[in-house]
Design a protein around this motif. Structure first.
Motif, mmCIF file in Angstrom:
data_model
loop_
_atom_site.group_PDB
_atom_site.id
_atom_site.type_symbol
_atom_site.label_atom_id
_atom_site.label_comp_id
_atom_site.label_asym_id
_atom_site.label_seq_id
_atom_site.Cartn_x
_atom_site.Cartn_y
_atom_site.Cartn_z
ATOM 1 N N ILE A 91 37.144 51.136 41.135
ATOM 2 C CA ILE A 91 37.680 50.824 39.807
ATOM 3 C C ILE A 91 36.831 49.806 39.068
ATOM 4 O O ILE A 91 36.605 49.898 37.865
ATOM 5 C CB ILE A 91 39.124 50.288 39.922
ATOM 6 N N GLY A 92 36.332 48.786 39.759
ATOM 7 C CA GLY A 92 35.620 47.685 39.109
ATOM 8 C C GLY A 92 36.028 46.383 39.768
ATOM 9 O O GLY A 92 36.853 46.367 40.687
ATOM 10 N N ARG A 93 35.469 45.280 39.300
ATOM 11 C CA ARG A 93 35.770 43.980 39.904
ATOM 12 C C ARG A 93 36.726 43.193 39.008
ATOM 13 O O ARG A 93 36.483 43.024 37.815
ATOM 14 C CB ARG A 93 34.484 43.182 40.114
ATOM 15 N N PHE A 94 37.825 42.735 39.608
ATOM 16 C CA PHE A 94 38.840 41.993 38.866
ATOM 17 C C PHE A 94 39.268 40.784 39.695
ATOM 18 O O PHE A 94 39.148 40.781 40.920
ATOM 19 C CB PHE A 94 40.056 42.874 38.572
ATOM 20 N N GLY A 95 39.796 39.758 39.015
ATOM 21 C CA GLY A 95 40.245 38.601 39.767
ATOM 22 C C GLY A 95 40.866 37.530 38.900
ATOM 23 O O GLY A 95 40.883 37.618 37.671
ATOM 24 N N ALA A 96 41.383 36.504 39.565
ATOM 25 C CA ALA A 96 41.996 35.345 38.915
ATOM 26 C C ALA A 96 42.112 34.230 39.943
ATOM 27 O O ALA A 96 42.146 34.482 41.156
ATOM 28 C CB ALA A 96 43.374 35.707 38.357
ATOM 29 N N PHE A 97 42.152 32.979 39.460
ATOM 30 C CA PHE A 97 42.322 31.802 40.317
ATOM 31 C C PHE A 97 41.214 31.702 41.379
ATOM 32 O O PHE A 97 41.448 31.229 42.495
ATOM 33 C CB PHE A 97 43.692 31.816 41.005
ATOM 34 N N GLY A 98 40.006 32.183 41.067
ATOM 35 C CA GLY A 98 38.905 32.073 42.008
ATOM 36 C C GLY A 98 38.893 33.134 43.084
ATOM 37 O O GLY A 98 38.121 33.059 44.046
ATOM 38 N N TYR A 99 39.744 34.162 42.952
ATOM 39 C CA TYR A 99 39.793 35.245 43.937
ATOM 40 C C TYR A 99 39.501 36.559 43.230
ATOM 41 O O TYR A 99 40.080 36.857 42.191
ATOM 42 C CB TYR A 99 41.174 35.303 44.603
ATOM 43 N N ILE A 152 44.583 46.601 33.701
ATOM 44 C CA ILE A 152 43.634 47.519 34.336
ATOM 45 C C ILE A 152 44.070 48.968 34.119
ATOM 46 O O ILE A 152 43.267 49.827 33.735
ATOM 47 C CB ILE A 152 43.519 47.218 35.836
ATOM 48 N N VAL A 153 45.356 49.237 34.357
ATOM 49 C CA VAL A 153 45.871 50.604 34.225
ATOM 50 C C VAL A 153 45.728 51.101 32.790
ATOM 51 O O VAL A 153 45.283 52.229 32.543
ATOM 52 C CB VAL A 153 47.343 50.671 34.688
#
Length: 224
Positions: free
Chosen positions: A93-101, A192-193
Motif C-alpha cells: 500500500i505504501g508507508r504510513f505512520g504516526a508518533f515515530g512509528y 488511507i482507504v
C-alpha cells in the motif's frame, strides 16, 4: 522447650493485614494486566461506501471486471502489485505512520467471480510472507446498477467495504493515551482507504473508457 504462648494463643490475622494483602494482590493483578495490554495488538476499523460510473451497459462492465488481469495492476499504481494466481494479488500500500512509528502494509486480495450479481473482494494469505506486527482483514462487495443518462447507457458500480487492521506497536507507543492512539489510528486508516479508493476509481474509469474508445465523461448531445 516450647513456649506456652505459642501453644495456647490463637492465631489471629488483623483485618488491616488482610486488607493490605488483598490490595497487594490486586495491584499485582493490575500490573500484570497492564503489561499484557502493553503488548496486545490494537484494532483500527473503518467503513467506506462509494460508486464508480462507467458509461456502458452492465454486461460490458461485467466483462471488463471479469478480465481484471488486464487492468488491475496498472490501475492500482503507484501501489506495488504482484499476481497471486488467477484472481488474487499482493499489494504493497505504501508507508504510513504516526508518533515515530511507521508501517508499510502489504496485503493479499482475492477478487472473487460474481455470484448472483455481486462481486466480492477478501483478504488472502501471501505465500512465504509474515506481516511484521500487523494483520489486515478486508471485505468489500459491489454490484452493478444500469441506468440511462441523456440517452446514453451508464452503469453505476456501487460498493462498500469494511477494513480492520490489527497493529502490535513497540512498547514506547503504549505509553501514550489509548484513546489518542485509537482516534489517530482510525483516522489514518480512514484517510488511507479513501485516498486509495478514489485513486483506483479514477484510474479504472480512465482505463475502461479509453479501452472502449468512449469519451469520459461522454459529451452530452445537443438539444433543439
Amino acid at each position: 522447650m516450647q513456649s506456652q504462648f505459642a501453644q495456647n494463643q490463637p492465631i489471629e490475622v488483623s483485618s488491616a493485614l488482610l486488607k493490605a494483602t488483598s490490595i497487594g494482590a490486586e495491584k499485582v493483578e493490575e500490573a500484570s494486566e497492564l503489561a499484557q495490554n502493553a503488548t496486545s495488538p490494537m484494532c483500527f476499523q473503518t467503513h467506506f461506501e462509494s460508486c464508480m460510473e462507467l458509461y456502458a451497459d452492465a454486461k460490458t462492465v461485467a466483462n471488463y471486471l471479469d478480465s481484471h488481469q488486464g487492468w488491475f495492476g496498472e490501475c492500482a499504481e503507484p501501489m506495488k502489485v504482484e499476481p497471486l494466481g488467477d484472481n488474487a494479488y499482493a499489494l504493497t500500500i505504501g508507508r504510513f505512520g504516526a508518533f515515530g512509528y511507521e508501517v508499510e502494509p502489504k496485503i493479499g486480495l482475492e477478487l472473487l467471480p460474481a455470484e448472483a450479481g455481486v462481486y466480492r473482494i477478501q483478504t488472502v494469505p501471501i505465500p512465504n510472507y509474515v506481516p511484521p506486527g500487523y494483520d489486515v482483514d478486508y471485505k468489500s462487495s459491489m454490484h452493478l446498477v444500469e441506468v440511462t443518462t441523456d440517452g446514453v447507457p451508464m452503469t453505476r458500480v456501487e460498493w462498500q467495504l469494511e477494513v480492520a487492521v490489527y497493529l502490535r506497536f513497540p512498547k514506547f507507543i503504549y505509553k501514550l493515551q489509548k484513546s489518542l492512539l485509537q482516534k489517530t489510528g482510525d483516522r489514518i486508516l480512514s484517510q488511507i482507504v479513501r485516498q486509495v479508493s478514489r485513486r483506483l476509481t479514477f484510474k479504472t474509469q480512465e482505463d475502461f473508457h479509453t479501452a472502449l474508445g468512449i469519451p469520459f465523461p461522454p459529451k452530452k448531445s445537443k438539444k433543439g
